[in-house]
Motif scaffolding. Structure first.
Motif, PDB file in Angstrom:
ATOM      1  N   LEU A 177      19.426  28.232 -30.608  1.00  0.00           N
ATOM      2  CA  LEU A 177      18.854  26.923 -30.261  1.00  0.00           C
ATOM      3  C   LEU A 177      18.602  26.029 -31.471  1.00  0.00           C
ATOM      4  CD1 LEU A 177      16.304  28.034 -27.525  1.00  0.00           C
ATOM      5  CD2 LEU A 177      18.476  26.842 -27.176  1.00  0.00           C
ATOM      6  N   GLY A 178      18.734  26.582 -32.690  1.00  0.00           N
ATOM      7  CA  GLY A 178      18.467  25.796 -33.896  1.00  0.00           C
ATOM      8  C   GLY A 178      16.992  25.522 -34.108  1.00  0.00           C
ATOM      9  N   LEU A 179      16.134  26.440 -33.648  1.00  0.00           N
ATOM     10  CA  LEU A 179      14.682  26.284 -33.778  1.00  0.00           C
ATOM     11  C   LEU A 179      14.124  27.246 -34.811  1.00  0.00           C
ATOM     12  CD1 LEU A 179      13.812  26.017 -29.973  1.00  0.00           C
ATOM     13  CD2 LEU A 179      14.202  24.157 -31.603  1.00  0.00           C
ATOM     14  N   GLN A 180      12.939  26.908 -35.340  1.00  0.00           N
ATOM     15  CA  GLN A 180      12.308  27.688 -36.398  1.00  0.00           C
ATOM     16  C   GLN A 180      10.913  28.157 -35.988  1.00  0.00           C
ATOM     17  OE1 GLN A 180      13.920  28.253 -39.421  1.00  0.00           O
ATOM     18  NE2 GLN A 180      15.651  27.226 -38.460  1.00  0.00           N
ATOM     19  N   ILE A 181      10.523  29.319 -36.483  1.00  0.00           N
ATOM     20  CA  ILE A 181       9.159  29.813 -36.289  1.00  0.00           C
ATOM     21  C   ILE A 181       8.191  28.774 -36.860  1.00  0.00           C
ATOM     22  CG2 ILE A 181       7.499  31.633 -36.910  1.00  0.00           C
ATOM     23  CD1 ILE A 181       9.775  32.609 -35.093  1.00  0.00           C
ATOM     24  N   GLY A 182       7.129  28.494 -36.120  1.00  0.00           N
ATOM     25  CA  GLY A 182       6.118  27.538 -36.548  1.00  0.00           C
ATOM     26  C   GLY A 182       6.382  26.112 -36.094  1.00  0.00           C
ATOM     27  N   GLU A 183       7.593  25.840 -35.671  1.00  0.00           N
ATOM     28  CA  GLU A 183       7.947  24.502 -35.212  1.00  0.00           C
ATOM     29  C   GLU A 183       7.140  24.140 -33.958  1.00  0.00           C
ATOM     30  OE1 GLU A 183      12.082  22.061 -34.263  1.00  0.00           O
ATOM     31  OE2 GLU A 183      12.184  24.159 -34.866  1.00  0.00           O
ATOM     32  N   ILE A 184       6.723  22.895 -33.888  1.00  0.00           N
ATOM     33  CA  ILE A 184       6.014  22.376 -32.714  1.00  0.00           C
ATOM     34  C   ILE A 184       6.849  21.250 -32.143  1.00  0.00           C
ATOM     35  CG2 ILE A 184       3.934  21.212 -31.894  1.00  0.00           C
ATOM     36  CD1 ILE A 184       2.417  22.621 -34.197  1.00  0.00           C
ATOM     37  N   LEU A 185       7.203  21.373 -30.863  1.00  0.00           N
ATOM     38  CA  LEU A 185       8.024  20.366 -30.226  1.00  0.00           C
ATOM     39  C   LEU A 185       7.723  20.325 -28.731  1.00  0.00           C
ATOM     40  CD1 LEU A 185      11.650  21.705 -29.902  1.00  0.00           C
ATOM     41  CD2 LEU A 185       9.782  23.101 -30.712  1.00  0.00           C
ATOM     42  N   GLN A 186       8.159  19.277 -28.099  1.00  0.00           N
ATOM     43  CA  GLN A 186       7.939  19.140 -26.672  1.00  0.00           C
ATOM     44  C   GLN A 186       8.968  19.972 -25.904  1.00  0.00           C
ATOM     45  OE1 GLN A 186       8.121  14.910 -25.976  1.00  0.00           O
ATOM     46  NE2 GLN A 186       6.000  14.614 -26.630  1.00  0.00           N
ATOM     47  N   TRP A 187       8.560  20.427 -24.707  1.00  0.00           N
ATOM     48  CA  TRP A 187       9.460  21.224 -23.880  1.00  0.00           C
ATOM     49  C   TRP A 187      10.778  20.475 -23.633  1.00  0.00           C
ATOM     50  CZ3 TRP A 187      10.676  25.860 -22.634  1.00  0.00           C
ATOM     51  CH2 TRP A 187      11.559  26.091 -21.588  1.00  0.00           C
ATOM     52  N   ARG A 188      10.741  19.174 -23.463  1.00  0.00           N
ATOM     53  CA  ARG A 188      11.969  18.411 -23.205  1.00  0.00           C
ATOM     54  C   ARG A 188      12.954  18.540 -24.369  1.00  0.00           C
ATOM     55  NH1 ARG A 188      12.103  12.884 -25.098  1.00  0.00           N
ATOM     56  NH2 ARG A 188      10.331  12.546 -26.478  1.00  0.00           N
TER      57      ARG A 188
END
Length: 138
Positions: free
Chosen positions: A80-91
């Motif tokens: 998904l290209g995401l990182q631990i600690g990242e904060i983002l919206q479900w959308r």
């Protein structure tokens, strides 16, 4: 804001109201429907037991700490290209699913998951590609 680990991002896509216990199902349904109805809800990506693990039944081995679960988390976050600690919206997570995954990814990254044989997670990814949101759970 909810804290979620990598593999639960895919689990939520395929969730159909089944789970490990009544308490687990109630918790997952509440979170699932919150995200369905409010895709602007913030999620923090964690590398530890999360909001859903809190209600995993205490009936022996606590699988939320198994090494293969952490490996699955990492593989899904990478996909998904995401990182631990990242904060983002479900959308934004839904957008990552649409842009970076295909249904067949479940066969690889979730190869050892006992829920994989139901095919619902692949359906969930396909529904994201079709422009749909999370399903309504009754």
């Amino acid at each position: 804001m909810y804290k979620l680990r990598g593999h639960h991002l895919f689990c939520l896509l395929g969730y159909r109201g089944m789970g490990y216990s009544e308490e687990y199902v109630k918790n997952m349904t509440k979170l699932h429907q919150t995200l369905r109805n409010n895709p602007h809800t913030y999620i923090q990506i964690v590398n530890e037991p999360d909001h859903l693990c809190e209600k995993y039944p205490n009936s022996g081995k606590y699988h939320c700490q198994d090494a293969h679960i952490y490996e699955r988390d990492a593989a899904i976050l990478k996909k998904l290209g995401l990182q631990i600690g990242e904060i983002l919206q479900w959308r934004n997570i839904e957008a990552a699913v649409r842009n970076r995954t295909v249904p067949a990814d479940i066969q690889v990254v979730c190869e050892t998951c006992s829920w994989r044989s139901y095919g619902v997670c692949e359906e969930g990814i396909q529904e994201m590609h079709d422009g749909k949101r999370l399903r309504e759970i009754n």
